[in-house]
Design an enzyme around this catalytic site. Sequence first.
Site, PDB file in Angstrom:
ATOM      1  N   LYS A   1      13.717   5.306 -31.576  1.00  0.00           N
ATOM      2  CA  LYS A   1      12.778   4.208 -31.327  1.00  0.00           C
ATOM      3  C   LYS A   1      12.385   4.309 -29.860  1.00  0.00           C
ATOM      4  O   LYS A   1      13.054   3.761 -28.985  1.00  0.00           O
ATOM      5  CB  LYS A   1      13.452   2.868 -31.623  1.00  0.00           C
ATOM      6  CG  LYS A   1      12.588   1.644 -31.351  1.00  0.00           C
ATOM      7  CD  LYS A   1      11.574   1.413 -32.440  1.00  0.00           C
ATOM      8  CE  LYS A   1      10.789   0.119 -32.172  1.00  0.00           C
ATOM      9  NZ  LYS A   1       9.772  -0.147 -33.198  1.00  0.00           N
TER      10      LYS A   1
ATOM     11  N   GLU B   1      10.192   5.910 -34.903  1.00  0.00           N
ATOM     12  CA  GLU B   1       9.462   4.678 -35.220  1.00  0.00           C
ATOM     13  C   GLU B   1       8.661   4.201 -34.019  1.00  0.00           C
ATOM     14  O   GLU B   1       9.216   3.955 -32.947  1.00  0.00           O
ATOM     15  CB  GLU B   1      10.416   3.574 -35.669  1.00  0.00           C
ATOM     16  CG  GLU B   1       9.671   2.315 -36.092  1.00  0.00           C
ATOM     17  CD  GLU B   1      10.583   1.129 -36.350  1.00  0.00           C
ATOM     18  OE1 GLU B   1      10.223   0.009 -35.944  1.00  0.00           O
ATOM     19  OE2 GLU B   1      11.663   1.326 -36.947  1.00  0.00           O
TER      20      GLU B   1
ATOM     21  N   ALA C   1       5.734   1.629 -31.994  1.00  0.00           N
ATOM     22  CA  ALA C   1       5.644   0.201 -31.694  1.00  0.00           C
ATOM     23  C   ALA C   1       4.209  -0.237 -31.949  1.00  0.00           C
ATOM     24  O   ALA C   1       3.272   0.352 -31.407  1.00  0.00           O
ATOM     25  CB  ALA C   1       6.032  -0.065 -30.241  1.00  0.00           C
ATOM     26  N   GLY C   2       4.041  -1.245 -32.790  1.00  0.00           N
ATOM     27  CA  GLY C   2       2.694  -1.696 -33.100  1.00  0.00           C
ATOM     28  C   GLY C   2       1.903  -0.646 -33.854  1.00  0.00           C
ATOM     29  O   GLY C   2       2.442   0.084 -34.686  1.00  0.00           O
TER      30      GLY C   2
ATOM     31  N   THR D   1       9.885  -3.657 -27.568  1.00  0.00           N
ATOM     32  CA  THR D   1       9.644  -4.831 -26.735  1.00  0.00           C
ATOM     33  C   THR D   1      10.203  -6.071 -27.434  1.00  0.00           C
ATOM     34  O   THR D   1      10.598  -6.023 -28.597  1.00  0.00           O
ATOM     35  CB  THR D   1       8.143  -5.016 -26.455  1.00  0.00           C
ATOM     36  OG1 THR D   1       7.448  -5.263 -27.682  1.00  0.00           O
ATOM     37  CG2 THR D   1       7.556  -3.776 -25.788  1.00  0.00           C
TER      38      THR D   1
END
EC number: 6.3.3.3
Length: 210
Positions: free
Chosen positions: A37, A114, A116-117, A41
Amino acid sequence: MSSLFITATGTNVGKTHTTLKLLDALAAKGRSVGVFKPIETGVLDSAPDATILLESCRKVNRNFEGLKTEDITAYTFPLPAAPFCADTNHKIRIDRILEKYHQLSQLCDILLVEGAGGLMVPVTRDFFMIDLIKELQTRVLLVTPGRLGCINDTLLSMEALKSRNIAFDWCINLYEDAESFTEVTQPFYDAVFPAWWSDKEGMEKFARSL
């Protein structure tokens, strides 16, 4: 070693959920699976997504048993926002993310990364999540929702990937509006993408293709 970048049409669409299902499907086929990851955040005490990813990975890959959440992340920030906005001190370095990626790659034969967003989330001022995918030179799984409005978001994400010549597959996470999906979204997908699949059906077949 191969890798797969799990992204989505936006936030809270189901990247972690899909990554976990894929991890289990790959492990069931005897693959040595790892997780990464790069940026998370909204982290106050511990990184929730990275924590659950690592816990699941430890169960199927001994090489990850001794790792901590900070070992499978490059950066975490307390503000729940796009990385560029959450990184108030502007400390994100892409080379650090790449270094972590290569380190974790040594511990598995397939690394699930993975994001983010969504694809156009800014990592730095001029560097977006889709640019990170290009840097990693990895295949992509695009996760889309089934709710009203998702057709537009899905097509825009596909266009972004195609414009950068990034190979991708995609699946639908039917966690929202599953009942209305058959009326408001499925007719278009059936007409244009007859081979579409959801996270509930088709994950094992997809895992076999990796």
